[in-house]
Write a protein that holds these residues in place. Structure first.
Motif, PDB file in Angstrom:
ATOM      1  N   UNK A 127      -4.949   9.734   2.565  1.00  0.00           N
ATOM      2  CA  UNK A 127      -5.259  11.164   2.613  1.00  0.00           C
ATOM      3  C   UNK A 127      -6.652  11.425   3.132  1.00  0.00           C
ATOM      4  N   UNK A 128      -7.619  10.609   2.710  1.00  0.00           N
ATOM      5  CA  UNK A 128      -8.980  10.780   3.194  1.00  0.00           C
ATOM      6  C   UNK A 128      -9.045  10.552   4.690  1.00  0.00           C
ATOM      7  N   UNK A 129      -8.397   9.490   5.170  1.00  0.00           N
ATOM      8  CA  UNK A 129      -8.423   9.237   6.604  1.00  0.00           C
ATOM      9  C   UNK A 129      -7.684  10.320   7.383  1.00  0.00           C
ATOM     10  N   UNK A 130      -6.615  10.867   6.863  1.00  0.00           N
ATOM     11  CA  UNK A 130      -5.945  12.000   7.522  1.00  0.00           C
ATOM     12  C   UNK A 130      -6.894  13.191   7.607  1.00  0.00           C
ATOM     13  N   UNK A 131      -7.570  13.498   6.492  1.00  0.00           N
ATOM     14  CA  UNK A 131      -8.561  14.574   6.491  1.00  0.00           C
ATOM     15  C   UNK A 131      -9.657  14.279   7.505  1.00  0.00           C
ATOM     16  N   UNK A 132     -10.168  13.053   7.502  1.00  0.00           N
ATOM     17  CA  UNK A 132     -11.245  12.630   8.394  1.00  0.00           C
ATOM     18  C   UNK A 132     -10.846  12.822   9.855  1.00  0.00           C
ATOM     19  N   UNK A 156       0.846  -1.189   0.000  1.00  0.00           N
ATOM     20  CA  UNK A 156       0.000   0.000   0.000  1.00  0.00           C
ATOM     21  C   UNK A 156       0.883   1.242   0.000  1.00  0.00           C
ATOM     22  N   UNK A 157       1.032   1.805  -1.168  1.00  0.00           N
ATOM     23  CA  UNK A 157       1.817   3.026  -1.339  1.00  0.00           C
ATOM     24  C   UNK A 157       1.450   3.608  -2.690  1.00  0.00           C
ATOM     25  N   UNK A 158       2.005   4.728  -3.001  1.00  0.00           N
ATOM     26  CA  UNK A 158       1.745   5.330  -4.301  1.00  0.00           C
ATOM     27  C   UNK A 158       0.475   6.155  -4.321  1.00  0.00           C
ATOM     28  N   UNK A 159       0.092   6.597  -5.500  1.00  0.00           N
ATOM     29  CA  UNK A 159      -1.032   7.524  -5.660  1.00  0.00           C
ATOM     30  C   UNK A 159      -2.349   6.938  -5.177  1.00  0.00           C
ATOM     31  N   UNK A 160      -2.620   5.638  -5.473  1.00  0.00           N
ATOM     32  CA  UNK A 160      -3.881   5.057  -5.057  1.00  0.00           C
ATOM     33  C   UNK A 160      -3.999   5.038  -3.542  1.00  0.00           C
ATOM     34  N   UNK A 161      -2.952   4.610  -2.869  1.00  0.00           N
ATOM     35  CA  UNK A 161      -2.981   4.551  -1.418  1.00  0.00           C
ATOM     36  C   UNK A 161      -3.113   5.942  -0.822  1.00  0.00           C
ATOM     37  N   UNK A 202     -12.560   5.018  -8.250  1.00  0.00           N
ATOM     38  CA  UNK A 202     -13.051   5.321  -9.584  1.00  0.00           C
ATOM     39  C   UNK A 202     -12.697   6.769  -9.881  1.00  0.00           C
ATOM     40  N   UNK A 203     -11.997   6.988 -10.967  1.00  0.00           N
ATOM     41  CA  UNK A 203     -11.593   8.334 -11.380  1.00  0.00           C
ATOM     42  C   UNK A 203     -10.850   9.082 -10.267  1.00  0.00           C
ATOM     43  N   UNK A 204     -10.004   8.344  -9.537  1.00  0.00           N
ATOM     44  CA  UNK A 204      -9.166   8.961  -8.518  1.00  0.00           C
ATOM     45  C   UNK A 204      -9.849   9.256  -7.198  1.00  0.00           C
ATOM     46  N   UNK A 205     -11.104   8.823  -7.051  1.00  0.00           N
ATOM     47  CA  UNK A 205     -11.817   9.032  -5.786  1.00  0.00           C
ATOM     48  C   UNK A 205     -12.393   7.701  -5.301  1.00  0.00           C
ATOM     49  N   UNK A 206     -12.837   7.690  -4.062  1.00  0.00           N
ATOM     50  CA  UNK A 206     -13.345   6.476  -3.435  1.00  0.00           C
ATOM     51  C   UNK A 206     -14.801   6.271  -3.844  1.00  0.00           C
ATOM     52  N   UNK A 207     -15.088   5.107  -4.435  1.00  0.00           N
ATOM     53  CA  UNK A 207     -16.453   4.768  -4.837  1.00  0.00           C
ATOM     54  C   UNK A 207     -17.139   3.883  -3.792  1.00  0.00           C
TER      55      UNK A 207
END
Length: 151
Positions: A23-28, A13-18, A125-130
């Protein structure tokens, strides 16, 4: 794809997908600390318009307004919640569209501390969480529990 083939072709788990999920969990983790932290605009940054949150096999929320309302309810009934980062373990599927995680969630409510183990995946999907699909179970807090639950 059979599980063995998926695991054999997965990458750590690394890179842009991770970064989308982390990032979402950090924001959360930051947003939950503020009364006005959970906004539809905030969720729209990380989630598709039709995103689904499934917990223990049950649909908990679908769509940005429902996600926002769901997490505002959690915020209102707890004193604090934290997704423990970095994840205990995780990997990204070979095609980069699914992130698997194993992590902990610590919370404090009027009834005391709670810690949960969470395992699951996020579909991108398209760089965001579906979709986020998690299975959660309570973990003892204190010396008998996992060290992630003692902070």
């Amino acid at each position: 794809m059979p599980l063995q083939a998926a695991a054999a072709s997965a990458i750590p788990i690394s890179g842009a997908q991770a970064n989308v999920l982390t990032g979402m969990f950090e924001w959360w983790n930051e947003a939950i600390q503020h009364p006005d932290g959970f906004t539809e605009a905030g969720f729209a940054r990380w989630f598709t318009d039709d995103a689904r949150l499934v917990i223990n096999g049950k649909l908990s929320a679908q769509g940005i307004p429902a996600l926002t309302a769901h997490f505002r309810r959690i915020q209102a009934r707890t004193d604090s919640v934290r997704i423990v980062l970095p994840f205990r373990d995780g990997f990204v599927s070979a095609d980069g569209r699914r992130i698997f995680t194993y992590h902990f969630i610590r919370s404090l409510s009027p009834n005391g501390p709670v810690c949960m183990r969470a395992m699951g995946y996020a579909d991108l999907r398209d760089g965001r969480i579906a979709t986020i699909h998690l299975t959660r179970a309570e973990e003892p807090v204190g010396p008998e529990g996992d060290p992630a639950c003692r902070a």
